[in-house]
Motif scaffolding. Structure first.
Motif, short mmCIF file in Angstrom:
data_model
loop_
_atom_site.label_atom_id
_atom_site.label_comp_id
_atom_site.label_asym_id
_atom_site.label_seq_id
_atom_site.Cartn_x
_atom_site.Cartn_y
_atom_site.Cartn_z
N LEU A 125 31.63 46.27 49.46
CA LEU A 125 32.73 47.08 48.93
C LEU A 125 33.67 46.24 48.06
N PHE A 126 34.24 46.89 47.04
CA PHE A 126 35.23 46.27 46.17
C PHE A 126 36.62 46.64 46.64
N ALA A 127 37.55 45.68 46.56
CA ALA A 127 38.95 45.94 46.90
C ALA A 127 39.74 46.11 45.60
N SER A 128 40.58 47.14 45.55
CA SER A 128 41.32 47.44 44.32
C SER A 128 42.26 46.30 43.94
N ASP A 129 42.86 45.61 44.93
CA ASP A 129 43.76 44.51 44.60
C ASP A 129 43.00 43.33 44.01
N ALA A 130 41.76 43.11 44.47
CA ALA A 130 40.95 42.03 43.92
C ALA A 130 40.57 42.32 42.47
N VAL A 131 40.23 43.56 42.18
CA VAL A 131 39.91 43.95 40.80
C VAL A 131 41.14 43.78 39.91
N ALA A 132 42.30 44.18 40.41
CA ALA A 132 43.55 44.04 39.62
C ALA A 132 43.85 42.58 39.36
N ASN A 133 43.66 41.71 40.35
CA ASN A 133 43.88 40.28 40.15
C ASN A 133 42.91 39.71 39.13
N ALA A 134 41.67 40.15 39.20
CA ALA A 134 40.66 39.67 38.25
C ALA A 134 41.03 40.06 36.82
N TRP A 135 41.56 41.27 36.65
CA TRP A 135 41.98 41.72 35.33
C TRP A 135 43.15 40.88 34.81
N GLN A 136 44.13 40.60 35.67
CA GLN A 136 45.26 39.78 35.26
C GLN A 136 44.80 38.39 34.83
N ALA A 137 43.85 37.82 35.56
CA ALA A 137 43.32 36.51 35.20
C ALA A 137 42.54 36.58 33.89
N TYR A 138 41.76 37.62 33.73
CA TYR A 138 40.96 37.79 32.51
C TYR A 138 41.86 37.91 31.28
N LYS A 139 42.97 38.62 31.42
CA LYS A 139 43.89 38.81 30.30
C LYS A 139 44.51 37.50 29.83
N ARG A 140 44.59 36.53 30.72
CA ARG A 140 45.19 35.24 30.34
C ARG A 140 44.27 34.41 29.46
N LEU A 141 42.98 34.75 29.41
CA LEU A 141 42.05 34.02 28.57
C LEU A 141 42.34 34.32 27.10
N PRO A 142 42.07 33.37 26.20
CA PRO A 142 42.33 33.59 24.77
C PRO A 142 41.56 34.79 24.22
N ASN A 143 42.23 35.58 23.41
CA ASN A 143 41.61 36.71 22.69
C ASN A 143 41.02 37.76 23.62
N ARG A 144 41.62 37.94 24.80
CA ARG A 144 41.09 38.91 25.76
C ARG A 144 41.99 40.11 25.95
N SER A 145 43.20 40.10 25.39
CA SER A 145 44.15 41.17 25.65
C SER A 145 44.04 42.32 24.66
N GLY A 146 43.23 42.17 23.60
CA GLY A 146 43.07 43.24 22.62
C GLY A 146 42.09 44.30 23.06
N GLY A 147 41.93 45.31 22.24
CA GLY A 147 40.99 46.39 22.55
C GLY A 147 41.58 47.39 23.53
N ASN A 148 40.74 48.29 24.01
CA ASN A 148 41.20 49.29 24.96
C ASN A 148 41.54 48.64 26.29
N ARG A 149 42.62 49.10 26.92
CA ARG A 149 42.94 48.60 28.25
C ARG A 149 42.04 49.32 29.25
#
Length: 333
Positions: free
Chosen positions: A290-314
Protein backbone atom coordinates in the motif's frame (compact mmCIF):
# COMPACT_ATOMS: atom_id res chain seq x y z
CA UNK A 1 8.57 8.79 -33.51
CA UNK A 2 9.77 10.66 -30.39
CA UNK A 3 9.67 9.01 -26.96
CA UNK A 4 6.75 11.09 -25.71
CA UNK A 5 4.80 10.72 -28.91
CA UNK A 6 5.41 7.00 -28.83
CA UNK A 7 3.74 6.88 -25.43
CA UNK A 8 0.46 7.32 -27.23
CA UNK A 9 1.00 4.02 -29.05
CA UNK A 10 -1.05 1.25 -27.50
CA UNK A 11 0.62 -2.07 -26.80
CA UNK A 12 -1.61 -4.93 -27.78
CA UNK A 13 -3.73 -6.07 -24.87
CA UNK A 14 -2.25 -9.18 -23.24
CA UNK A 15 -4.06 -12.25 -24.46
CA UNK A 16 -4.95 -14.79 -21.77
CA UNK A 17 -3.67 -18.30 -22.41
CA UNK A 18 -5.69 -21.21 -21.04
CA UNK A 19 -3.74 -24.04 -19.43
CA UNK A 20 -5.18 -27.27 -18.05
CA UNK A 21 -5.70 -25.68 -14.64
CA UNK A 22 -6.37 -21.98 -15.20
CA UNK A 23 -6.25 -19.02 -17.55
CA UNK A 24 -2.76 -17.47 -17.62
CA UNK A 25 -2.46 -13.77 -18.38
CA UNK A 26 0.66 -12.77 -20.30
CA UNK A 27 2.26 -9.45 -19.35
CA UNK A 28 5.57 -7.73 -20.11
CA UNK A 29 7.38 -5.85 -17.34
CA UNK A 30 10.25 -3.44 -18.06
CA UNK A 31 12.71 -2.98 -15.22
CA UNK A 32 16.18 -1.65 -14.50
CA UNK A 33 18.90 -3.59 -12.72
CA UNK A 34 16.90 -6.83 -12.61
CA UNK A 35 19.42 -8.49 -10.28
CA UNK A 36 19.43 -5.60 -7.81
CA UNK A 37 17.87 -5.88 -4.37
CA UNK A 38 15.37 -3.20 -5.34
CA UNK A 39 13.56 -5.92 -7.27
CA UNK A 40 13.93 -8.69 -4.71
CA UNK A 41 10.12 -8.90 -4.25
CA UNK A 42 9.77 -9.61 -7.97
CA UNK A 43 12.53 -12.23 -7.88
CA UNK A 44 10.82 -13.92 -4.93
CA UNK A 45 7.37 -13.81 -6.53
CA UNK A 46 8.86 -15.41 -9.63
CA UNK A 47 11.01 -18.05 -7.92
CA UNK A 48 8.38 -19.01 -5.33
CA UNK A 49 5.81 -19.48 -8.08
CA UNK A 50 3.48 -16.73 -6.90
CA UNK A 51 3.05 -15.21 -10.35
CA UNK A 52 2.01 -18.59 -11.73
CA UNK A 53 -0.32 -19.21 -8.79
CA UNK A 54 -1.96 -15.85 -9.47
CA UNK A 55 -2.40 -16.72 -13.13
CA UNK A 56 0.32 -14.54 -14.65
CA UNK A 57 3.06 -15.39 -17.14
CA UNK A 58 5.64 -12.59 -17.03
CA UNK A 59 7.99 -11.56 -19.82
CA UNK A 60 10.87 -9.62 -18.25
CA UNK A 61 12.37 -6.73 -20.25
CA UNK A 62 15.64 -5.81 -18.45
CA UNK A 63 17.41 -2.46 -18.85
CA UNK A 64 20.43 -0.71 -17.39
CA UNK A 65 18.43 2.20 -15.93
CA UNK A 66 14.95 3.23 -14.90
CA UNK A 67 14.89 5.91 -17.57
CA UNK A 68 15.44 3.27 -20.24
CA UNK A 69 12.78 0.99 -18.75
CA UNK A 70 10.39 3.93 -18.83
CA UNK A 71 11.27 4.65 -22.46
CA UNK A 72 10.51 1.01 -23.25
CA UNK A 73 6.98 1.45 -21.91
CA UNK A 74 6.49 4.81 -23.61
CA UNK A 75 7.41 3.21 -26.93
CA UNK A 76 4.66 0.66 -26.41
CA UNK A 77 6.97 -2.29 -25.78
CA UNK A 78 6.04 -3.04 -22.15
CA UNK A 79 2.71 -3.20 -20.33
CA UNK A 80 4.10 -2.49 -16.84
CA UNK A 81 7.20 -0.81 -15.41
CA UNK A 82 8.99 -1.82 -12.21
CA UNK A 83 10.79 1.33 -11.15
CA UNK A 84 11.14 4.36 -8.94
CA UNK A 85 7.90 6.08 -7.98
CA UNK A 86 9.16 9.60 -8.76
CA UNK A 87 9.06 8.92 -12.51
CA UNK A 88 5.28 9.23 -12.22
CA UNK A 89 5.53 12.93 -11.38
CA UNK A 90 7.33 13.69 -14.63
CA UNK A 91 4.82 11.65 -16.60
CA UNK A 92 1.86 13.50 -15.08
CA UNK A 93 3.53 16.87 -15.66
CA UNK A 94 3.56 15.95 -19.35
CA UNK A 95 -0.10 14.97 -19.29
CA UNK A 96 0.55 11.20 -19.36
CA UNK A 97 -1.71 9.23 -17.04
CA UNK A 98 0.22 6.45 -15.31
CA UNK A 99 -0.51 4.95 -11.90
CA UNK A 100 1.46 2.89 -9.42
CA UNK A 101 -0.56 -0.03 -8.07
CA UNK A 102 1.72 -1.93 -5.68
CA UNK A 103 4.67 -0.67 -3.63
CA UNK A 104 7.73 -2.88 -3.21
CA UNK A 105 10.12 -0.54 -1.34
CA UNK A 106 9.76 2.20 1.26
CA UNK A 107 13.08 3.93 0.57
CA UNK A 108 15.05 4.69 -2.63
CA UNK A 109 17.41 1.81 -1.67
CA UNK A 110 20.38 3.66 -3.17
CA UNK A 111 23.69 4.98 -1.91
CA UNK A 112 26.44 7.32 -3.10
CA UNK A 113 30.07 6.36 -2.73
CA UNK A 114 33.43 7.84 -3.70
CA UNK A 115 36.46 5.84 -4.84
CA UNK A 116 38.78 5.14 -1.90
CA UNK A 117 41.76 6.02 -4.11
CA UNK A 118 40.66 9.63 -3.66
CA UNK A 119 40.98 11.62 -0.45
CA UNK A 120 37.32 12.67 -0.51
CA UNK A 121 35.39 12.41 2.74
CA UNK A 122 32.18 14.32 2.05
CA UNK A 123 29.70 15.20 -0.67
CA UNK A 124 30.88 18.84 -0.52
CA UNK A 125 34.28 17.72 -1.78
CA UNK A 126 32.78 16.26 -4.97
CA UNK A 127 32.88 19.55 -6.89
CA UNK A 128 34.36 18.83 -10.32
CA UNK A 129 34.14 15.06 -9.84
CA UNK A 130 32.85 12.53 -12.36
CA UNK A 131 29.81 10.87 -10.80
CA UNK A 132 28.57 7.60 -12.27
CA UNK A 133 24.81 7.05 -12.48
CA UNK A 134 22.82 4.37 -14.25
CA UNK A 135 21.63 7.02 -16.74
CA UNK A 136 20.50 10.61 -16.78
CA UNK A 137 16.86 11.08 -15.68
CA UNK A 138 17.04 7.86 -13.66
CA UNK A 139 16.52 7.49 -9.91
CA UNK A 140 20.31 7.25 -9.40
CA UNK A 141 20.65 10.61 -11.15
CA UNK A 142 17.81 12.14 -9.13
CA UNK A 143 19.21 10.89 -5.84
CA UNK A 144 22.75 12.04 -6.61
CA UNK A 145 21.30 15.52 -7.28
CA UNK A 146 19.50 15.44 -3.92
CA UNK A 147 22.75 14.68 -2.09
CA UNK A 148 24.62 17.42 -3.95
CA UNK A 149 21.97 20.04 -3.28
CA UNK A 150 21.62 19.11 0.38
CA UNK A 151 25.35 19.75 0.76
CA UNK A 152 25.51 23.13 -0.95
CA UNK A 153 26.41 22.02 -4.48
CA UNK A 154 24.43 22.12 -7.71
CA UNK A 155 24.12 19.26 -10.20
CA UNK A 156 26.19 21.22 -12.69
CA UNK A 157 29.08 21.26 -10.20
CA UNK A 158 29.85 17.65 -11.16
CA UNK A 159 30.03 15.69 -14.40
CA UNK A 160 27.48 12.89 -14.59
CA UNK A 161 28.58 9.76 -16.46
CA UNK A 162 26.14 7.06 -17.56
CA UNK A 163 27.52 3.68 -16.47
CA UNK A 164 24.45 1.46 -16.09
CA UNK A 165 23.63 -0.63 -13.06
CA UNK A 166 25.55 -3.86 -13.49
CA UNK A 167 29.14 -4.92 -14.17
CA UNK A 168 29.74 -1.83 -16.31
CA UNK A 169 29.33 0.43 -13.30
CA UNK A 170 31.93 -1.52 -11.34
CA UNK A 171 34.31 -1.59 -14.30
CA UNK A 172 34.02 2.18 -14.76
CA UNK A 173 34.97 2.78 -11.13
CA UNK A 174 37.89 0.36 -11.21
CA UNK A 175 39.18 1.79 -14.50
CA UNK A 176 39.18 5.31 -13.08
CA UNK A 177 36.54 6.51 -15.56
CA UNK A 178 34.47 7.85 -12.66
CA UNK A 179 35.32 9.21 -9.22
CA UNK A 180 32.05 8.43 -7.48
CA UNK A 181 29.06 6.17 -8.05
CA UNK A 182 25.35 6.16 -7.21
CA UNK A 183 23.80 2.71 -7.67
CA UNK A 184 21.66 0.09 -5.93
CA UNK A 185 22.79 -2.89 -3.89
CA UNK A 186 24.36 -5.40 -3.94
CA UNK A 187 26.77 -3.48 -6.21
CA UNK A 188 27.35 -0.64 -3.75
CA UNK A 189 27.56 -2.86 -0.69
CA UNK A 190 30.04 -5.14 -2.48
CA UNK A 191 32.30 -2.24 -3.46
CA UNK A 192 32.11 -0.92 0.09
CA UNK A 193 33.01 -4.29 1.63
CA UNK A 194 35.96 -4.63 -0.74
CA UNK A 195 37.13 -1.16 0.31
CA UNK A 196 36.81 0.19 -3.23
CA UNK A 197 34.34 2.95 -2.31
CA UNK A 198 33.61 5.07 0.73
CA UNK A 199 29.89 5.67 1.30
CA UNK A 200 29.15 9.39 1.69
CA UNK A 201 25.40 9.34 1.04
CA UNK A 202 22.94 6.63 2.02
CA UNK A 203 19.19 6.20 1.39
CA UNK A 204 18.84 2.54 2.23
CA UNK A 205 17.36 2.68 5.72
CA UNK A 206 14.12 4.37 6.74
CA UNK A 207 15.93 6.87 9.01
CA UNK A 208 18.54 7.88 6.43
CA UNK A 209 15.95 8.17 3.67
CA UNK A 210 13.64 10.34 5.75
CA UNK A 211 16.51 12.62 6.72
CA UNK A 212 17.44 13.17 3.07
CA UNK A 213 13.95 13.38 1.62
CA UNK A 214 12.23 15.28 4.43
CA UNK A 215 9.96 12.39 5.42
CA UNK A 216 8.84 8.97 4.22
CA UNK A 217 8.74 8.33 0.47
CA UNK A 218 7.60 5.42 -1.71
CA UNK A 219 10.34 3.40 -3.34
CA UNK A 220 10.31 0.90 -6.18
CA UNK A 221 6.79 0.14 -7.41
CA UNK A 222 4.88 -1.44 -10.24
CA UNK A 223 3.08 1.08 -12.43
CA UNK A 224 1.30 1.24 -15.76
CA UNK A 225 -1.00 3.41 -17.86
CA UNK A 226 -4.26 4.19 -16.07
CA UNK A 227 -6.30 2.86 -18.98
CA UNK A 228 -4.36 -0.42 -18.80
CA UNK A 229 -5.36 -0.82 -15.14
CA UNK A 230 -8.97 -0.11 -16.04
CA UNK A 231 -9.05 -2.52 -18.98
CA UNK A 232 -7.02 -5.29 -17.32
CA UNK A 233 -8.20 -5.38 -13.68
CA UNK A 234 -7.81 -9.16 -13.31
CA UNK A 235 -4.25 -9.13 -14.62
CA UNK A 236 -3.34 -6.11 -12.46
CA UNK A 237 -4.86 -7.78 -9.40
CA UNK A 238 -2.88 -10.93 -10.12
CA UNK A 239 0.38 -8.96 -10.28
CA UNK A 240 -0.46 -7.21 -7.03
CA UNK A 241 -1.34 -10.51 -5.35
CA UNK A 242 1.98 -12.08 -6.34
CA UNK A 243 4.04 -9.12 -5.10
CA UNK A 244 2.15 -8.72 -1.82
CA UNK A 245 2.45 -12.49 -1.24
CA UNK A 246 6.22 -12.17 -1.72
CA UNK A 247 6.40 -9.19 0.66
CA UNK A 248 4.57 -11.21 3.31
CA UNK A 249 6.95 -14.15 2.78
CA UNK A 250 9.91 -11.80 3.12
CA UNK A 251 8.82 -10.60 6.57
CA UNK A 252 9.56 -13.98 8.16
CA UNK A 253 12.24 -15.30 5.80
CA UNK A 254 15.64 -16.19 7.19
CA UNK A 255 18.95 -15.81 5.39
CA UNK A 256 18.92 -19.50 4.47
CA UNK A 257 15.50 -19.02 2.89
CA UNK A 258 16.86 -16.14 0.80
CA UNK A 259 19.83 -18.18 -0.38
CA UNK A 260 17.63 -21.12 -1.33
CA UNK A 261 15.27 -18.90 -3.33
CA UNK A 262 17.44 -16.26 -5.02
CA UNK A 263 19.54 -17.69 -7.89
CA UNK A 264 23.34 -17.42 -7.61
CA UNK A 265 23.43 -15.15 -10.68
CA UNK A 266 22.03 -12.39 -8.44
CA UNK A 267 24.74 -12.70 -5.80
CA UNK A 268 27.40 -10.71 -7.70
CA UNK A 269 29.77 -13.62 -7.14
CA UNK A 270 29.64 -13.52 -3.33
CA UNK A 271 26.71 -14.83 -1.33
CA UNK A 272 28.01 -13.30 1.93
CA UNK A 273 28.00 -9.86 0.30
CA UNK A 274 24.52 -10.44 -1.09
CA UNK A 275 23.16 -11.42 2.31
CA UNK A 276 24.93 -8.51 4.01
CA UNK A 277 23.40 -6.10 1.53
CA UNK A 278 19.98 -7.67 2.07
CA UNK A 279 20.28 -7.27 5.84
CA UNK A 280 20.95 -3.55 5.41
CA UNK A 281 17.83 -3.22 3.26
CA UNK A 282 15.48 -5.63 5.04
CA UNK A 283 13.47 -2.92 6.83
CA UNK A 284 13.07 -0.90 3.64
CA UNK A 285 10.78 -3.35 1.86
CA UNK A 286 7.07 -2.72 1.68
CA UNK A 287 4.87 -4.49 4.21
CA UNK A 288 1.61 -4.79 2.30
CA UNK A 289 2.03 -3.05 -1.07
CA UNK A 290 0.00 0.00 0.00
CA UNK A 291 0.99 3.61 -0.67
CA UNK A 292 0.73 6.28 2.03
CA UNK A 293 -0.56 9.69 0.93
CA UNK A 294 1.95 11.55 3.14
CA UNK A 295 4.84 9.60 1.60
CA UNK A 296 3.66 10.50 -1.91
CA UNK A 297 3.34 14.17 -0.88
CA UNK A 298 6.88 14.14 0.55
CA UNK A 299 8.21 12.55 -2.62
CA UNK A 300 6.59 15.29 -4.70
CA UNK A 301 8.09 18.03 -2.53
CA UNK A 302 11.53 16.45 -2.92
CA UNK A 303 11.05 16.02 -6.67
CA UNK A 304 10.11 19.70 -7.07
CA UNK A 305 13.42 20.73 -5.53
CA UNK A 306 15.32 19.14 -8.42
CA UNK A 307 16.40 21.50 -11.23
CA UNK A 308 13.83 22.09 -13.99
CA UNK A 309 11.18 19.93 -12.29
CA UNK A 310 8.63 22.53 -11.18
CA UNK A 311 7.29 23.35 -14.68
CA UNK A 312 4.48 21.67 -16.56
CA UNK A 313 1.18 20.50 -15.15
CA UNK A 314 1.05 20.08 -11.39
CA UNK A 315 0.24 16.42 -10.75
CA UNK A 316 -2.90 15.53 -8.84
CA UNK A 317 -1.01 13.41 -6.33
CA UNK A 318 -3.94 11.09 -5.63
CA UNK A 319 -3.95 10.22 -9.34
CA UNK A 320 -0.35 8.95 -9.33
CA UNK A 321 -1.26 5.78 -7.45
CA UNK A 322 -4.11 3.50 -6.49
CA UNK A 323 -4.43 1.25 -3.45
CA UNK A 324 -7.46 -0.62 -4.76
CA UNK A 325 -5.48 -3.66 -5.91
CA UNK A 326 -2.99 -3.91 -3.02
CA UNK A 327 -5.82 -3.49 -0.48
CA UNK A 328 -7.51 -6.60 -1.88
CA UNK A 329 -4.19 -8.46 -1.94
CA UNK A 330 -3.62 -7.57 1.71
CA UNK A 331 -6.79 -9.42 2.70
CA UNK A 332 -5.60 -12.55 0.91
CA UNK A 333 -2.16 -12.99 2.47
Amino acid sequence: MGAWAASRAVLAAPEPVRTESKVMHRVSIALAAPHSLQHLPLTLADRLGYFGQSGVAVEWLPHESGAKALANALQGQAHVVAGAFEHLFGLHQKGLSYQAFVQMGRTPQLSLGVATRLDVRSVMALKGARVGVSSLQSSTHFMACHWLMQNGLLPEDVVFVEVGSSAGAVDALRAGAIDALCNPDPIMYGLEQRNEIRIIGEARTLVASRKLMGGPVPGASLWARSDFLQKQPELTQALSDAVVHALKWLQTAGLTDILKTVPPSHWEGDRAIYLGAFEKLRESYGLDGLFASDAVANAWQAYKRLPNRSGGNRPVLASTYTNSFAAKSKTRF
